[in-house]
Design an enzyme around this catalytic site. Structure first.
Site, PDB file in Angstrom:
ATOM      1  N   GLY A  68      71.656  -6.641  32.857  1.00 21.06           N
ATOM      2  CA  GLY A  68      71.890  -5.958  31.602  1.00 21.06           C
ATOM      3  C   GLY A  68      71.437  -6.734  30.380  1.00 21.06           C
ATOM      4  O   GLY A  68      70.912  -6.145  29.420  1.00 21.06           O
ATOM      5  N   THR A  69      71.631  -8.048  30.385  1.00 22.36           N
ATOM      6  CA  THR A  69      71.245  -8.839  29.214  1.00 22.36           C
ATOM      7  C   THR A  69      69.742  -8.777  28.979  1.00 22.36           C
ATOM      8  O   THR A  69      69.284  -8.564  27.847  1.00 22.36           O
ATOM      9  CB  THR A  69      71.709 -10.293  29.380  1.00 22.36           C
ATOM     10  OG1 THR A  69      73.142 -10.337  29.356  1.00 22.36           O
ATOM     11  CG2 THR A  69      71.162 -11.178  28.277  1.00 22.36           C
ATOM     12  N   ASN A 147      82.632  -2.790  26.745  1.00 20.67           N
ATOM     13  CA  ASN A 147      82.981  -3.726  27.805  1.00 20.67           C
ATOM     14  C   ASN A 147      84.338  -4.387  27.610  1.00 20.67           C
ATOM     15  O   ASN A 147      84.919  -4.912  28.564  1.00 20.67           O
ATOM     16  CB  ASN A 147      81.907  -4.817  27.921  1.00 20.67           C
ATOM     17  CG  ASN A 147      81.694  -5.556  26.609  1.00 20.67           C
ATOM     18  OD1 ASN A 147      81.257  -4.956  25.619  1.00 20.67           O
ATOM     19  ND2 ASN A 147      81.980  -6.846  26.589  1.00 20.67           N
ATOM     20  N   GLN A 175      78.609  -0.649  31.686  1.00 21.78           N
ATOM     21  CA  GLN A 175      79.986  -0.373  32.083  1.00 21.78           C
ATOM     22  C   GLN A 175      80.225   1.105  32.410  1.00 21.78           C
ATOM     23  O   GLN A 175      81.309   1.461  32.880  1.00 21.78           O
ATOM     24  CB  GLN A 175      80.952  -0.801  30.977  1.00 21.78           C
ATOM     25  CG  GLN A 175      81.033  -2.293  30.761  1.00 21.78           C
ATOM     26  CD  GLN A 175      81.705  -3.033  31.910  1.00 21.78           C
ATOM     27  OE1 GLN A 175      82.411  -2.441  32.723  1.00 21.78           O
ATOM     28  NE2 GLN A 175      81.490  -4.333  31.981  1.00 21.78           N
ATOM     29  N   HIS A 197      75.562  -5.853  39.416  1.00 20.54           N
ATOM     30  CA  HIS A 197      76.802  -6.532  39.803  1.00 20.54           C
ATOM     31  C   HIS A 197      78.057  -5.936  39.180  1.00 20.54           C
ATOM     32  O   HIS A 197      79.163  -6.328  39.515  1.00 20.54           O
ATOM     33  CB  HIS A 197      76.715  -8.040  39.508  1.00 20.54           C
ATOM     34  CG  HIS A 197      76.878  -8.424  38.070  1.00 20.54           C
ATOM     35  ND1 HIS A 197      78.015  -9.015  37.593  1.00 20.54           N
ATOM     36  CD2 HIS A 197      76.034  -8.329  37.013  1.00 20.54           C
ATOM     37  CE1 HIS A 197      77.877  -9.275  36.295  1.00 20.54           C
ATOM     38  NE2 HIS A 197      76.677  -8.863  35.932  1.00 20.54           N
ATOM     39  N   THR A 233      57.618 -11.855  39.757  1.00 20.29           N
ATOM     40  CA  THR A 233      57.719 -11.281  41.096  1.00 20.29           C
ATOM     41  C   THR A 233      59.023 -10.506  41.221  1.00 20.29           C
ATOM     42  O   THR A 233      60.098 -11.016  40.899  1.00 20.29           O
ATOM     43  CB  THR A 233      57.675 -12.390  42.165  1.00 20.29           C
ATOM     44  OG1 THR A 233      56.443 -13.097  42.023  1.00 20.29           O
ATOM     45  CG2 THR A 233      57.777 -11.803  43.560  1.00 20.29           C
ATOM     46  N   CYS A 321      83.518 -15.805  26.039  1.00 20.12           N
ATOM     47  CA  CYS A 321      84.119 -17.079  26.415  1.00 20.12           C
ATOM     48  C   CYS A 321      83.009 -18.115  26.511  1.00 20.12           C
ATOM     49  O   CYS A 321      82.077 -17.955  27.290  1.00 20.12           O
ATOM     50  CB  CYS A 321      84.843 -16.949  27.752  1.00 20.12           C
ATOM     51  SG  CYS A 321      85.672 -18.448  28.294  1.00 20.12           S
TER      52      CYS A 321
END
Length: 380
Positions: A68-69, A147, A175, A197, A233, A321
């Site tokens: 996602g980032t 999120n 999300q 994930h 790749t 965090c």
């Protein structure tokens, strides 16, 4: 350990593990022309088609990348540079840091005018203000599900307003995929970020869905493997596992949403009973089914997380965090909470492994954790 931090990452699904192992046994670069390479390429393209079908997109619209980032960065910076690298970016005040920090970087380094549209006390964006900021903008972005607190944004309405203003719009849907009816083709969006994930796939793989006419410029240069927009790749095993997890999620989504929502409702009710002065948000308050969020006055997030962890319950504050220190939540401050309240939150996020026993354990540990966290705060 009772794991209630699915919004951070979700345990790997057996189907995804099996798909990963099968693809990982293959040898060959999917860009190679020999037989081994073609076999791996077939795995990649099969995964691409399955991911697209599950999300209402054509296979050609699926750009495989690391998560996602990267997808958010490619969307914002790619649209910015692809549209000339000048003008205004319209976003919301509660976006994931992958979006907000990218937008702020473009403001600091590229001279972008940044408009952060506010939200109400429930975290819902001001649609009129968002719409009013669109004419003449270079791009717009709004996340589907927040999120931290789980607030669901009216993405289709925002995308329609952007389209009417001739502004390409991105959406972080990381999300949302597990519990909302995500359909890229029907959404009206230009680009959309998803990640494996968060739905039971492996860490390190995701996708940016991008319409064929999306005016994107690449961030990474090299082999141009993904529509010349993302070089490197392709992770065939990761793509196969992502597709397997996603297909299972979509097939079971309606039933799983009802199951998780019932667990979340019971958890939210129990939190209100145990901590009457907490501000609790859950599905009944317009949030996505899998997130129950509580602001607990007088108790630091860090203390509550450590005490719950010691009791065998894994949760999060939801906010950023860094080096083990919980930061003040920009989301909660945008929703009207004080700076101190924005460091007094705990996020319980549920998922496919969550059981009644997990909810029971969290509720059994919560009152004592809050009391001890408040006591520790008074001693400082």
């Amino acid at each position: 350990m009772h794991y209630l931090d699915h919004a951070a990452t979700t345990p790997l699904r057996p189907a995804a593990r099996e798909a990963w192992l099968a693809a990982a046994d293959l040898t060959g670069n999917p860009s190679s022309l020999h037989g081994e390479g073609r076999r791996v390429r077939a795995v990649v393209e099969d995964a691409r088609e399955r991911i697209g079908a599950a999300l209402g997109a054509d296979a050609a619209e699926v750009i495989l990348l690391s998560g996602g980032t990267e997808a958010d960065n490619l969307a914002l910076k790619g649209l910015w540079w692809g549209r000339g690298g000048a003008g205004r970016i319209v976003t919301t005040a509660v976006e994931h840091h992958a979006v907000l920090d990218s937008a702020k970087w473009l403001a600091d380094r590229e001279g972008a005018e940044l408009v952060e549209v506010g939200v109400d006390s429930a975290g819902a964006v001001d649609i009129d203000a968002f719409t009013a900021a669109l004419p003449g903008a270079t791009l717009a972005t709004a996340m589907w599900v927040n999120n931290e607190v789980g607030a669901v944004q009216p993405v289709a309405e925002l995308a329609a307003a952007a389209a009417a203003a001739g502004v390409p719009m991105h959406c972080d849907a990381v999300q949302a995929v597990g519990y909302e009816q995500v359909d890229f083709g029907a959404s009206g969006l230009t680009t959309m970020a998803v990640s494996a994930h968060k739905i039971g796939g492996p860490v390190g793989v995701g996708a940016l869905l991008a319409r064929r006419d999306a005016p994107l410029a690449p961030l990474l240069h090299g082999g141009g493997q993904e529509r010349k927009l993302r070089s490197g790749t392709v992770d065939a095993a990761g793509a196969a596992a992502f597709a397997a997890a996603l297909e299972q999620v979509v097939a079971e989504r309606d039933l799983e949403r009802r199951r998780v929502e019932a667990l979340g409702d019971r958890l939210a009710t129990g939190i209100r009973d145990a901590v009457p002065d907490a501000v609790v948000r859950g599905a009944a308050d317009g949030c996505s089914a899998h997130v129950v969020h509580a602001v607990v006055p007088g108790a630091s997030s860090e203390a509550m997380l450590m005490l719950l962890d010691a009791a065998g319950v894994a949760v999060s504050s939801g906010s950023a965090c860094t080096a083990g220190v919980v930061e003040r939540s920009h989301v909660l401050q945008a929703m009207g909470h004080t700076p101190e309240e924005s460091r007094s939150a705990v996020r319980f996020s549920l998922g496919w492994t969550t059981t009644d026993g997990d909810v029971d354990a969290a509720l059994a540990a919560l009152a004592d954790a809050v009391a001890r966290a408040r006591a520790a705060g008074r001693m400082r």
